[in-house]
Design a protein around this motif. Structure first.
Motif, short mmCIF file in Angstrom:
data_model
loop_
_atom_site.label_atom_id
_atom_site.label_comp_id
_atom_site.label_asym_id
_atom_site.label_seq_id
_atom_site.Cartn_x
_atom_site.Cartn_y
_atom_site.Cartn_z
N ASP A 1 -14.43 37.90 33.36
CA ASP A 1 -14.50 37.25 34.53
C ASP A 1 -13.05 37.53 35.32
O ASP A 1 -12.19 36.95 34.19
N HIS B 1 -12.38 28.69 29.78
CA HIS B 1 -13.48 28.68 29.24
C HIS B 1 -13.75 29.88 28.12
O HIS B 1 -13.54 30.89 28.25
N GLU C 1 -6.78 35.12 37.24
CA GLU C 1 -7.72 34.59 35.92
C GLU C 1 -7.45 36.42 35.50
O GLU C 1 -8.06 37.10 35.14
N THR D 1 -11.14 32.61 29.06
CA THR D 1 -10.29 32.45 30.29
C THR D 1 -9.26 32.14 30.31
O THR D 1 -9.35 30.86 29.75
N GLU E 1 -7.01 30.71 34.02
CA GLU E 1 -7.70 30.61 34.78
C GLU E 1 -7.00 28.77 36.03
O GLU E 1 -8.01 28.16 36.77
MN MN Z 1 -13.84 31.72 34.55
#
Ligand code: MN
Ligand code: GLY
Ligand code: MN
Length: 429
Positions: A274, A359, A399, A382, A384
Motif C-alpha cells: 500500500d 492501519h 505512504e 502503513t 500515511e
Molecule cells: Mn493505506
C-alpha cells in the motif's frame, strides 16, 4: 500457480498458533469465499477468504478447514475439504488440488472432498463442546451480501442448535497481526513490484496523459511480475482530485503545473502492499508544492519513529496530530488561535488531515489487528500522513509500509523514491 507460494511449514505453524488459543474440546470451521456472480454467465475472479488462506495456504474455492485439536483420533485434529476434481473438470478449468497436492500446500494429512463435509462433520461434532465459527469482524466491514461463511454458520446453528458457539475472529485478529518472516518477505515482494510500477510511471507522466493511462502502466508492470494486480482499487488523482479521498474514477487529464497523487499497491501471493506518492505533472514542483510536500514528509518520518512496541495506537495517533499541527502552522494553513480554541475531539489539524495515519497491513489492505492493545514487534503498518488543500487544488499524501521491530522498524518501501528532489530527478532523467 502465478506466485511463489509460502511453505507448508508456515501454515502448520499458523494452525498451531490458532489451536493453542482454543479452549479444550473446541472444534473450529473455516470456509473459502464464494465465486461472486456478475450477470449472465459471468463471475468475478476468485478471491480467497483471508483466514482460510492464512491457516491452510489453499487458494481455491469450495474449501473447508476443520481444526479440532482435542479429537480422540489424531487424523481428525485437522481436516481439509477440497472440491472434488476429475478429468472433466480438468478439461474446462485446468488443474485443481488433488488430495496429495492439498497436503503439499497445507501440511494437512486428512483431506476429503467437499461434498463429504456434512457427513464427516456430523460424526465429529458430538465429540466437541464448543464450536468456533468465523465471521468478518473488521470494524469497517459492510456488505449486503451473505457470505459463504455466514451461510455455513446459519446452517450449523440450525442443524445443531444445542451446542455452544464461539467466535474465531478475535483469535484470528490476534495471530494474523504478528507476521512471520516468510510473510514479511512476501510483502516485501509486493512492495518491490510496486516500486517497479512507480519507476515505470515516473518516466511516463507528463502534461496531457490521462489518469487511467497511468493506472494501465501500473497494471502492466504488476501483472508481468506475477502479481494478480492491484491490492485495492488504485487512486490516480491529479490536481483537485487528490483532495477527494476515495477518488477512484481515474478519468481526468493531467494538467501542467498540477501535482498527481497515486495511491497504488501491488498484491503478491495474496499479500498487499500500500503505497502513496505524489509527483509534479510537469516534472518540477513549485516552491509552494514542495513546502507542502516536505511538511507531509516530515510528519511521515516523525511518525515512523513513534510506532514502537508498547505504544497504543490512540497515543500514536495523538502524537502524529501534534506533528501535523506544527507543520500546518509553518505552512500558514492554521494559526495559534485555531489551535488554542480547538475542539479536542476534532483538533484544528483535521481540517487539512482528516484520515488516520496508520492501519495494519497484511493479507488484507486494511488488515485485522488488535487496535486496543499495545503495538508489538512483527506488526506491519502503513504510515500515511497527508495534507489536502482544496482551495489550492493540492493534495499530498505519502505512504510507506513498515514492520515494527524490537528496536526500530524495517521500511519495506525504504528503497522506493520518496524525497521530492529524487522524484524530480527520475522524472527528468
Ligand atoms: Mn493505506
Ligand atoms: N489505499 C488505501 C489506504 O491507503 O488505506
Ligand atoms: Mn494507500
Amino acid at each position: 500457480m502465478r506466485y511463489q507460494a509460502l511453505s507448508k511449514e508456515l501454515y502448520i505453524k499458523n494452525r498451531s498458533k490458532f489451536a493453542s488459543l482454543l479452549p479444550p474440546k473446541s472444534i473450529a470451521i473455516f470456509t473459502s469465499n464464494d465465486i461472486m456472480p456478475t450477470s449472465a454467465d459471468g463471475s468475478m475472479p476468485f478471491k480467497q477468504a483471508s483466514d482460510i488462506f492464512y491457516l491452510s495456504g489453499v487458494d481455491q474455492e469450495e474449501t473447508i478447514l476443520v481444526v479440532f485439536p482435542d479429537s480422540l483420533h489424531e487424523k481428525h485434529r485437522e481436516i481439509l475439504f477440497v472440491r472434488e476434481t476429475n478429468a472433466e473438470i480438468a478439461i474446462w478449468e485446468g488443474s485443481k488440488l488433488t488430495k496429495e497436492s492439498a497436503l503439499e500446500v497445507s501440511g494437512i494429512r486428512t483431506v476429503y472432498w467437499t461434498d463429504q463435509f456434512e457427513k464427516i462433520f456430523h460424526a465429529l461434532i458430538s465429540e466437541a463442546q464448543l464450536v468456533f465459527l468465523n465471521s468478518n469482524e473488521h470494524t469497517r466491514a459492510s456488505s449486503e451480501v451473505e457470505t459463504r461463511e455466514m451461510r455455513l454458520s446459519k446452517w450449523m446453528r440450525k442443524k445443531y442448535p444445542h451446542y455452544r458457539y464461539e467466535r474465531s475472529a478475535p483469535i484470528m485478529h490476534r495471530i494474523r497481526s504478528v507476521k512471520e518472516a516468510e510473510e514479511i518477505e512476501q510483502m516485501q515482494r509486493a512492495c518491490d513490484i510496486t516500486k517497479s510500477g512507480l519507476e515505470r510511471v515516473l518516466k511516463f507522466i507528463k502534461p496531457g496523459v490521462m489518469e487511467y493511462e497511468i493506472e494501465a502502466e501500473f497494471a502492466h508492470e504488476f501483472l508481468r511480475q506475477g502479481s494478480r494486480g492491484f491490492a485495492y482499487t488504485p487512486i490516480i488523482a491529479s490536481g483537485f482530485n487528490a483532495c477527494v479521498l476515495h477518488y477512484i474514477e481515474n478519468e481526468a487529464q493531467c494538467q501542467a503545473g498540477d501535482v498527481l497523487l497515486m495511491d497504488v499497491g501491488a498484491e503478491y501471493g495474496n499479500y498487499a502492499s500500500d503505497m502513496t506518492r505524489c509527483v509534479p505533472v510537469s516534472g518540477r514542483f513549485t516552491s509552494r508544492q514542495k513546502d507542502v510536500y516536505n511538511g507531509v514528509l516530515s510528519v511521515m518520518k516523525g511518525a515512523m519513529g513513534l510506532l514502537k512496541p508498547g505504544v497504543f495506537m490512540h497515543e500514536y495517533h495523538a502524537q502524529v496530530g501534534e506533528l501535523m499541527t506544527r507543520e500546518l502552522l509553518n505552512l500558514g494553513l492554521i494559526d495559534q488561535h485555531d489551535v488554542a480554541k480547538q475542539n479536542p475531539d476534532w483538533p484544528a489539524y483535521k481540517k487539512y488531515f482528516m484520515h488516520g495515519t496508520s492501519h495494519f497491513l497484511g493479507i488484507d489492505v486494511h488488515d485485522v489487528g488488535l487496535w486496543n492493545e499495545p503495538i508489538q514487534a512483527g506488526h506491519v503498518f502503513t504510515v500515511e500522513p497527508g495534507i489536502y488543500i482544496r482551495e489550492e487544488n493540492l493534495g499530498i499524501r505519502l505512504e510507506n509500509d513498515i514492520v515494527i521491530q524490537e528496536n526500530g522498524f524495517r521500511d519495506l518501501m525504504g528503497h522506493i523514491p520518496l524525497e521530492a528532489e529524487e522524484i524530480e530527478d527520475l522524472m527528468n532523467g
